[in-house]
Scaffold this motif. Structure first.
Motif, PDB file in Angstrom:
ATOM      1  N   VAL A 109      70.330  52.693  63.776  1.00  0.00           N
ATOM      2  CA  VAL A 109      71.129  53.425  62.736  1.00  0.00           C
ATOM      3  C   VAL A 109      71.027  55.235  63.503  1.00  0.00           C
ATOM      4  CG1 VAL A 109      70.827  54.768  60.561  1.00  0.00           C
ATOM      5  CG2 VAL A 109      70.276  51.607  60.770  1.00  0.00           C
ATOM      6  N   LEU A 110      72.101  56.300  63.290  1.00  0.00           N
ATOM      7  CA  LEU A 110      71.235  57.854  63.833  1.00  0.00           C
ATOM      8  C   LEU A 110      72.033  58.796  62.776  1.00  0.00           C
ATOM      9  CD1 LEU A 110      72.053  56.875  67.315  1.00  0.00           C
ATOM     10  CD2 LEU A 110      70.293  56.948  66.789  1.00  0.00           C
ATOM     11  N   VAL A 111      71.331  60.425  62.492  1.00  0.00           N
ATOM     12  CA  VAL A 111      72.552  61.371  62.416  1.00  0.00           C
ATOM     13  C   VAL A 111      71.925  61.922  62.972  1.00  0.00           C
ATOM     14  CG1 VAL A 111      71.732  62.777  60.436  1.00  0.00           C
ATOM     15  CG2 VAL A 111      70.793  60.177  59.912  1.00  0.00           C
ATOM     16  N   GLY A 112      73.522  62.381  63.471  1.00  0.00           N
ATOM     17  CA  GLY A 112      73.405  63.187  64.307  1.00  0.00           C
ATOM     18  C   GLY A 112      75.143  64.153  64.669  1.00  0.00           C
ATOM     19  N   ARG A 113      74.800  65.297  65.263  1.00  0.00           N
ATOM     20  CA  ARG A 113      75.966  66.166  65.164  1.00  0.00           C
ATOM     21  C   ARG A 113      77.417  65.419  66.695  1.00  0.00           C
ATOM     22  NH1 ARG A 113      75.982  70.036  61.528  1.00  0.00           N
ATOM     23  NH2 ARG A 113      74.271  70.443  60.685  1.00  0.00           N
ATOM     24  N   ILE A 114      78.523  65.806  65.746  1.00  0.00           N
ATOM     25  CA  ILE A 114      79.640  65.353  66.356  1.00  0.00           C
ATOM     26  C   ILE A 114      79.778  66.961  68.117  1.00  0.00           C
ATOM     27  CG2 ILE A 114      82.146  64.795  67.105  1.00  0.00           C
ATOM     28  CD1 ILE A 114      81.958  63.619  63.666  1.00  0.00           C
ATOM     29  N   ASP A 139      69.216  64.226  72.496  1.00  0.00           N
ATOM     30  CA  ASP A 139      69.655  63.331  72.471  1.00  0.00           C
ATOM     31  C   ASP A 139      70.807  63.426  72.432  1.00  0.00           C
ATOM     32  OD1 ASP A 139      67.355  62.043  74.015  1.00  0.00           O
ATOM     33  OD2 ASP A 139      66.755  61.317  72.717  1.00  0.00           O
ATOM     34  N   PHE A 140      71.877  62.859  73.548  1.00  0.00           N
ATOM     35  CA  PHE A 140      72.821  62.886  73.297  1.00  0.00           C
ATOM     36  C   PHE A 140      73.738  61.356  73.524  1.00  0.00           C
ATOM     37  CE2 PHE A 140      72.441  67.300  74.702  1.00  0.00           C
ATOM     38  CZ  PHE A 140      73.556  67.659  73.865  1.00  0.00           C
ATOM     39  N   ILE A 141      74.457  60.406  72.347  1.00  0.00           N
ATOM     40  CA  ILE A 141      74.064  59.280  72.502  1.00  0.00           C
ATOM     41  C   ILE A 141      75.989  59.236  72.315  1.00  0.00           C
ATOM     42  CG2 ILE A 141      73.494  57.082  70.856  1.00  0.00           C
ATOM     43  CD1 ILE A 141      71.286  58.668  71.745  1.00  0.00           C
ATOM     44  N   GLN A 142      76.631  58.125  72.887  1.00  0.00           N
ATOM     45  CA  GLN A 142      77.772  57.435  73.406  1.00  0.00           C
ATOM     46  C   GLN A 142      77.948  56.461  72.244  1.00  0.00           C
ATOM     47  OE1 GLN A 142      79.653  59.215  75.269  1.00  0.00           O
ATOM     48  NE2 GLN A 142      77.566  60.490  76.423  1.00  0.00           N
ATOM     49  N   CYS A 143      79.240  57.073  71.901  1.00  0.00           N
ATOM     50  CA  CYS A 143      79.696  55.531  70.361  1.00  0.00           C
ATOM     51  C   CYS A 143      80.889  55.577  70.495  1.00  0.00           C
ATOM     52  CB  CYS A 143      79.480  56.732  69.026  1.00  0.00           C
ATOM     53  SG  CYS A 143      77.182  57.159  68.690  1.00  0.00           S
ATOM     54  N   ALA A 180      75.206  64.242  69.377  1.00  0.00           N
ATOM     55  CA  ALA A 180      73.261  65.747  69.289  1.00  0.00           C
ATOM     56  C   ALA A 180      72.021  64.793  68.310  1.00  0.00           C
ATOM     57  CB  ALA A 180      73.596  66.451  69.649  1.00  0.00           C
ATOM     58  N   VAL A 181      71.193  64.034  68.464  1.00  0.00           N
ATOM     59  CA  VAL A 181      70.670  63.430  68.176  1.00  0.00           C
ATOM     60  C   VAL A 181      69.119  64.149  68.387  1.00  0.00           C
ATOM     61  CG1 VAL A 181      68.497  61.716  66.390  1.00  0.00           C
ATOM     62  CG2 VAL A 181      71.747  61.267  67.295  1.00  0.00           C
ATOM     63  N   GLY A 182      68.433  65.327  67.341  1.00  0.00           N
ATOM     64  CA  GLY A 182      67.297  65.790  67.839  1.00  0.00           C
ATOM     65  C   GLY A 182      66.663  65.318  67.233  1.00  0.00           C
ATOM     66  N   ARG A 183      65.150  65.248  68.374  1.00  0.00           N
ATOM     67  CA  ARG A 183      64.234  64.048  68.681  1.00  0.00           C
ATOM     68  C   ARG A 183      62.986  64.645  67.533  1.00  0.00           C
ATOM     69  NH1 ARG A 183      63.138  63.529  74.775  1.00  0.00           N
ATOM     70  NH2 ARG A 183      64.838  62.045  74.936  1.00  0.00           N
ATOM     71  N   PRO A 184      61.875  64.508  66.220  1.00  0.00           N
ATOM     72  CA  PRO A 184      61.309  64.878  65.702  1.00  0.00           C
ATOM     73  C   PRO A 184      60.402  65.508  65.996  1.00  0.00           C
ATOM     74  CG  PRO A 184      61.284  62.144  65.358  1.00  0.00           C
ATOM     75  CD  PRO A 184      62.328  62.762  66.518  1.00  0.00           C
ATOM     76  N   TYR A 185      60.268  65.530  67.332  1.00  0.00           N
ATOM     77  CA  TYR A 185      58.586  66.075  67.949  1.00  0.00           C
ATOM     78  C   TYR A 185      58.996  67.019  69.309  1.00  0.00           C
ATOM     79  CZ  TYR A 185      59.624  62.721  71.648  1.00  0.00           C
ATOM     80  OH  TYR A 185      60.559  61.522  72.854  1.00  0.00           O
ATOM     81  N   LYS A 186      58.319  68.035  69.259  1.00  0.00           N
ATOM     82  CA  LYS A 186      58.207  68.829  70.643  1.00  0.00           C
ATOM     83  C   LYS A 186      58.056  68.285  71.847  1.00  0.00           C
ATOM     84  CE  LYS A 186      57.572  72.811  67.085  1.00  0.00           C
ATOM     85  NZ  LYS A 186      56.580  74.089  66.987  1.00  0.00           N
ATOM     86  N   ASN A 187      58.614  68.280  72.983  1.00  0.00           N
ATOM     87  CA  ASN A 187      58.353  68.267  73.783  1.00  0.00           C
ATOM     88  C   ASN A 187      56.454  69.463  74.774  1.00  0.00           C
ATOM     89  OD1 ASN A 187      58.889  71.666  75.291  1.00  0.00           O
ATOM     90  ND2 ASN A 187      60.614  69.718  76.008  1.00  0.00           N
ATOM     91  N   GLU A 188      56.234  69.216  75.967  1.00  0.00           N
ATOM     92  CA  GLU A 188      55.059  69.638  76.434  1.00  0.00           C
ATOM     93  C   GLU A 188      55.145  71.169  76.262  1.00  0.00           C
ATOM     94  OE1 GLU A 188      57.553  68.891  79.678  1.00  0.00           O
ATOM     95  OE2 GLU A 188      56.620  67.707  78.437  1.00  0.00           O
ATOM     96  N   ASN A 189      56.261  71.656  76.328  1.00  0.00           N
ATOM     97  CA  ASN A 189      56.652  73.520  76.132  1.00  0.00           C
ATOM     98  C   ASN A 189      56.707  73.633  74.520  1.00  0.00           C
ATOM     99  OD1 ASN A 189      56.418  73.705  78.597  1.00  0.00           O
ATOM    100  ND2 ASN A 189      58.541  72.942  79.053  1.00  0.00           N
ATOM    101  N   GLY A 190      56.513  73.202  73.612  1.00  0.00           N
ATOM    102  CA  GLY A 190      56.807  73.419  72.534  1.00  0.00           C
ATOM    103  C   GLY A 190      57.614  73.880  71.574  1.00  0.00           C
ATOM    104  N   GLU A 191      59.403  72.574  72.482  1.00  0.00           N
ATOM    105  CA  GLU A 191      60.719  72.350  72.386  1.00  0.00           C
ATOM    106  C   GLU A 191      61.021  70.993  71.572  1.00  0.00           C
ATOM    107  OE1 GLU A 191      61.615  73.648  76.489  1.00  0.00           O
ATOM    108  OE2 GLU A 191      61.678  75.809  75.420  1.00  0.00           O
ATOM    109  N   TYR A 192      61.609  71.252  70.775  1.00  0.00           N
ATOM    110  CA  TYR A 192      62.703  70.078  70.357  1.00  0.00           C
ATOM    111  C   TYR A 192      64.194  69.898  71.964  1.00  0.00           C
ATOM    112  CZ  TYR A 192      60.180  70.285  66.112  1.00  0.00           C
ATOM    113  OH  TYR A 192      59.254  70.786  64.319  1.00  0.00           O
ATOM    114  N   GLU A 193      63.671  68.628  71.812  1.00  0.00           N
ATOM    115  CA  GLU A 193      64.737  68.739  72.379  1.00  0.00           C
ATOM    116  C   GLU A 193      65.626  66.975  72.316  1.00  0.00           C
ATOM    117  OE1 GLU A 193      62.762  65.867  75.325  1.00  0.00           O
ATOM    118  OE2 GLU A 193      61.663  67.554  76.136  1.00  0.00           O
TER     119      GLU A 193
END
Length: 114
Positions: free
Chosen positions: A6-11, A47-51, A32-45
């Motif tokens: 189950v995913l929520v993201g932008r086409i 993921d691009f999921i093929q469907c 494009a599905v955003g991760r709910p946490y920040k990386n070591e640089n304080g940025e949200y990453e």
């Protein structure tokens, strides 16, 4: 065994409907599905999921969904393999979507923000 996604993201691009012989219609797309946490640089990453979505759901998606729209997808992970041009075996995993839910349009959000 359980295989449920189950995913929520932008086409990421306007959906293109393709006819696939006896199997019907398909739309291959990426969300494009955003991760709910920040990386070591304080940025949200992101993921691009093929469907992929088939038949009437694919027809509806191609007609009503556009790049930037927020959608929910429910389906299963599916893996396959193929040979590339150099003869190397490659693997890919994507989500075979059983249910697609339109959540909001990018256009609507731009209008609301004005």
């Amino acid at each position: 065994m359980i295989n449920n996604v189950v995913l929520v993201g932008r086409i990421t691009a306007d959906p293109e409907l393709k006819e696939v012989g006896k199997e019907g219609h398909v739309v291959n797309f990426t969300i494009a599905v955003g991760r709910p946490y920040k990386n070591e640089n304080g940025e949200y990453e992101t993921d691009f999921i093929q469907c992929n979505v088939w038949n009437q759901v694919a027809v509806n998606m191609s007609e009503y969904c556009h790049k930037g729209d927020l959608v929910g997808v429910k389906g299963v992970l599916q893996s396959s393999s193929y040979e590339d041009k150099e003869g190397n075996k490659r693997y890919k995993t994507d989500v075979r979507v059983d249910k697609l839910t339109f959540l909001s349009s990018k256009k609507d959000e731009v209008k609301d923000g004005e």
